[in-house]
Design a protein around this motif. Structure first.
Motif, mmCIF file in Angstrom:
data_model
loop_
_atom_site.group_PDB
_atom_site.id
_atom_site.type_symbol
_atom_site.label_atom_id
_atom_site.label_comp_id
_atom_site.label_asym_id
_atom_site.label_seq_id
_atom_site.Cartn_x
_atom_site.Cartn_y
_atom_site.Cartn_z
ATOM 1 N N ALA A 113 0.851 -1.208 0.000
ATOM 2 C CA ALA A 113 0.000 0.000 0.000
ATOM 3 C C ALA A 113 0.878 1.246 0.000
ATOM 4 O O ALA A 113 1.022 1.912 1.024
ATOM 5 C CB ALA A 113 -0.918 -0.020 1.211
ATOM 6 N N PRO A 114 1.485 1.577 -1.137
ATOM 7 C CA PRO A 114 2.472 2.672 -1.147
ATOM 8 C C PRO A 114 1.911 4.022 -0.708
ATOM 9 O O PRO A 114 2.653 4.831 -0.148
ATOM 10 C CB PRO A 114 2.932 2.708 -2.611
ATOM 11 N N LEU A 115 0.610 4.248 -0.930
ATOM 12 C CA LEU A 115 0.076 5.569 -0.577
ATOM 13 C C LEU A 115 -0.314 5.669 0.892
ATOM 14 O O LEU A 115 -0.573 6.755 1.397
ATOM 15 C CB LEU A 115 -1.138 5.897 -1.461
ATOM 16 N N SER A 116 -0.320 4.511 1.593
ATOM 17 C CA SER A 116 -0.766 4.544 2.988
ATOM 18 C C SER A 116 0.337 4.992 3.941
ATOM 19 O O SER A 116 0.094 5.222 5.114
ATOM 20 C CB SER A 116 -1.250 3.156 3.406
ATOM 21 N N LEU A 117 1.569 5.095 3.459
ATOM 22 C CA LEU A 117 2.690 5.431 4.344
ATOM 23 C C LEU A 117 2.848 6.930 4.580
ATOM 24 O O LEU A 117 3.603 7.365 5.425
ATOM 25 C CB LEU A 117 4.009 4.909 3.739
ATOM 26 N N ARG A 118 2.119 7.702 3.764
ATOM 27 C CA ARG A 118 2.379 9.146 3.779
ATOM 28 C C ARG A 118 1.798 9.813 5.020
ATOM 29 O O ARG A 118 0.674 9.537 5.419
ATOM 30 C CB ARG A 118 1.762 9.769 2.518
ATOM 31 N N TYR A 119 2.567 10.667 5.639
ATOM 32 C CA TYR A 119 2.052 11.451 6.755
ATOM 33 C C TYR A 119 2.556 12.884 6.618
ATOM 34 O O TYR A 119 3.606 13.133 6.026
ATOM 35 C CB TYR A 119 2.482 10.863 8.102
ATOM 36 N N THR A 120 1.764 13.813 7.126
ATOM 37 C CA THR A 120 2.145 15.222 7.045
ATOM 38 C C THR A 120 3.080 15.550 8.188
ATOM 39 O O THR A 120 2.756 15.293 9.353
ATOM 40 C CB THR A 120 0.903 16.129 7.124
ATOM 41 N N GLU A 121 4.242 16.069 7.837
ATOM 42 C CA GLU A 121 5.185 16.468 8.880
ATOM 43 C C GLU A 121 4.758 17.796 9.488
ATOM 44 O O GLU A 121 4.719 17.964 10.686
ATOM 45 C CB GLU A 121 6.581 16.607 8.285
ATOM 46 N N GLU A 122 4.450 18.738 8.617
ATOM 47 C CA GLU A 122 4.054 20.058 9.100
ATOM 48 C C GLU A 122 3.615 20.924 7.931
ATOM 49 O O GLU A 122 3.950 20.654 6.781
ATOM 50 C CB GLU A 122 5.213 20.744 9.813
ATOM 51 N N ARG A 123 2.831 21.954 8.245
ATOM 52 C CA ARG A 123 2.567 23.000 7.259
ATOM 53 C C ARG A 123 3.283 24.237 7.802
ATOM 54 O O ARG A 123 2.782 24.906 8.709
ATOM 55 C CB ARG A 123 1.064 23.245 7.102
ATOM 56 N N PRO A 124 4.495 24.504 7.336
ATOM 57 C CA PRO A 124 5.304 25.537 7.980
ATOM 58 C C PRO A 124 4.654 26.917 7.900
ATOM 59 O O PRO A 124 4.018 27.260 6.909
ATOM 60 C CB PRO A 124 6.611 25.519 7.170
ATOM 61 N N THR A 125 4.811 27.684 8.974
ATOM 62 C CA THR A 125 4.358 29.074 8.971
ATOM 63 C C THR A 125 5.369 29.903 8.178
ATOM 64 O O THR A 125 6.513 29.452 7.948
ATOM 65 C CB THR A 125 4.300 29.624 10.409
#
Ligand code: SF4
Length: 375
Positions: free
Chosen positions: A287-299
């Motif tokens: 499941a290659p797309l299941s590994l993605r996580y958001t690190e941050e949305r930088p200010t």
């Protein structure tokens, strides 16, 4: 019609053998899943399909080591990239190569597939030093890989070297530099060995015969003076290039330009978001797309600080007006005292709009960047 422009990084997590100093996400003994990896990667790449295709102008295959995949799989990945993205005709398309999985036919096939830049991990041309590093290849194989690059007709290539290797002397490092310079590489990356937690070196760090501080400084000075005399520009802390041969892909990281990373453990900075794939090859295969996580949305402030910390790695330094536009205040507002100390010590210069490290500052860059960021 395109609405974005970015670099593309492909992480290939396979290696013939784990080197003693390596803390990258790479696995040995997994050749059985290379085809599954290829199909998972193509699925992830396909996830970037847009009505208005994303424009890519640099592609970098790194790892791990891409070369164990073989030219057929690497060409298939490049085909998938061309299918999904809008690849500029003058794109820089690099793949890393490990000498132990190199051959002239591999390099000829890579050139025919559209790759136009090779980065080869030489590290040293002393067999004793390569053995100390746990590298899986000999000095002769590393030099053969450089010869293959020339024979296959690549004009643009880079060699990775290391200094501060256990047992290394200035004489042996001088020989490595001379051996590699005889191939007239357009680009060199030269890293001082760092013993990172989680590596085999770290577990036996007290038994390693590492050069002391003075010896390490001598090796660094030898590198800078040899490459400067040979006509290279020291354009980034660890990187040297002939005119016009800087690594365009890596410049994107240092200049805070957008990039997309595919493959397990790959990181992205795209559409203003930092995100990453978890380092888990087995999960990626199914499941290659299941590994993605958001690190941050930088200010904007975070981005300005990142721009300064990354940009100061470059000889060109940073634009103070760009920093001001990004953060809403002057650089000196946050780091006035540290900046003043670094300039008076000869580690930095401020000329017009540019703030930059000096050659002396490059050598102590970790301490300077920590001081400027208040760490
Ligand atoms: S070849 Fe490179 S990525 Fe692979 S183990 Fe060695 S240093 Fe790490």
């Amino acid at each position: 019609m395109t609405n974005h422009k970015a670099g593309l990084y492909i992480h290939v997590p396979f290696c013939a053998k784990k080197c003693a100093y390596c803390d990258f996400y790479s696995l040995s003994g997994r050749a059985d899943v290379m085809d599954l990896y290829l199909s998972a990667l193509v699925r992830e790449i396909d996830g970037y399909r847009r009505q208005e295709r994303i424009e890519i102008d640099t592609v970098y295959f790194g790892g791990g080591t891409p070369s164990p995949l073989g030219a057929g799989r690497l060409a298939a990945i490049l085909d998938a990239v061309v299918e999904v993205f809008s690849l500029s005709t003058d794109s820089e398309i690099t793949t890393e190569i490990n000498p132990v999985t190199d051959s002239l036919s591999l390099q000829r096939d890579l050139k025919a597939a559209g790759f136009n830049r090779i980065s080869v991990g030489v590290q040293s041309t002393s067999d004793a030093e390569l053995s100390a590093l746990g590298r899986p290849h000999t000095a002769a194989e590393a030099l053969d890989a450089l010869a293959h690059i020339r024979a296959a007709g690549f004009e643009n290539f880079s060699a990775d070297l290391m200094y501060a290797i256990p047992g290394q002397s200035t004489a042996s490092f001088q020989k490595t530099l001379s051996d590699v310079l005889s191939f007239d590489p357009p680009h060199l990356s030269v890293y001082g060995l760092i013993v990172e937690p989680g590596t085999s070196f770290f577990d036996r760090r007290d038994a390693l015969s590492l050069p002391g501080d003075d010896a390490e400084r001598d090796l660094y000075d030898l590198c800078c003076s040899t490459l400067e005399q040979a006509g290279y520009e020291h354009y980034e802390i660890s990187n040297y290039a002939r005119p016009g041969r800087r690594c365009l892909h890596n410049l994107k990281y240092w200049r805070l330009s957008p990039y997309i990373g595919c493959g397990p453990a790959a990181h992205s900075f795209f559409d203003g978001v930092r995100y990453a794939n978890r380092a888990d090859l087995d999960a990626y295969l199914t499941a290659p797309l299941s590994l993605r996580y958001t690190e941050e949305r930088p200010t904007p402030r975070d981005l300005a600080e990142e721009y300064a910390m990354l940009g100061l790695r470059l000889k060109e330094g940073i634009s103070l007006s760009r920093f001001r536009r990004m953060s809403g205040h002057d650089f000196a507002y946050t780091a006035k005292e540290a900046e003043r100390r670094c300039i008076s010590a000869g580690y930095m210069t401020e000329v017009g709009d540019r703030l930059a490290l000096t050659e002396e500052g490059f050598y102590v860059s970790n301490a300077i960047l920590a001081e400027l960021s208040g760490d």
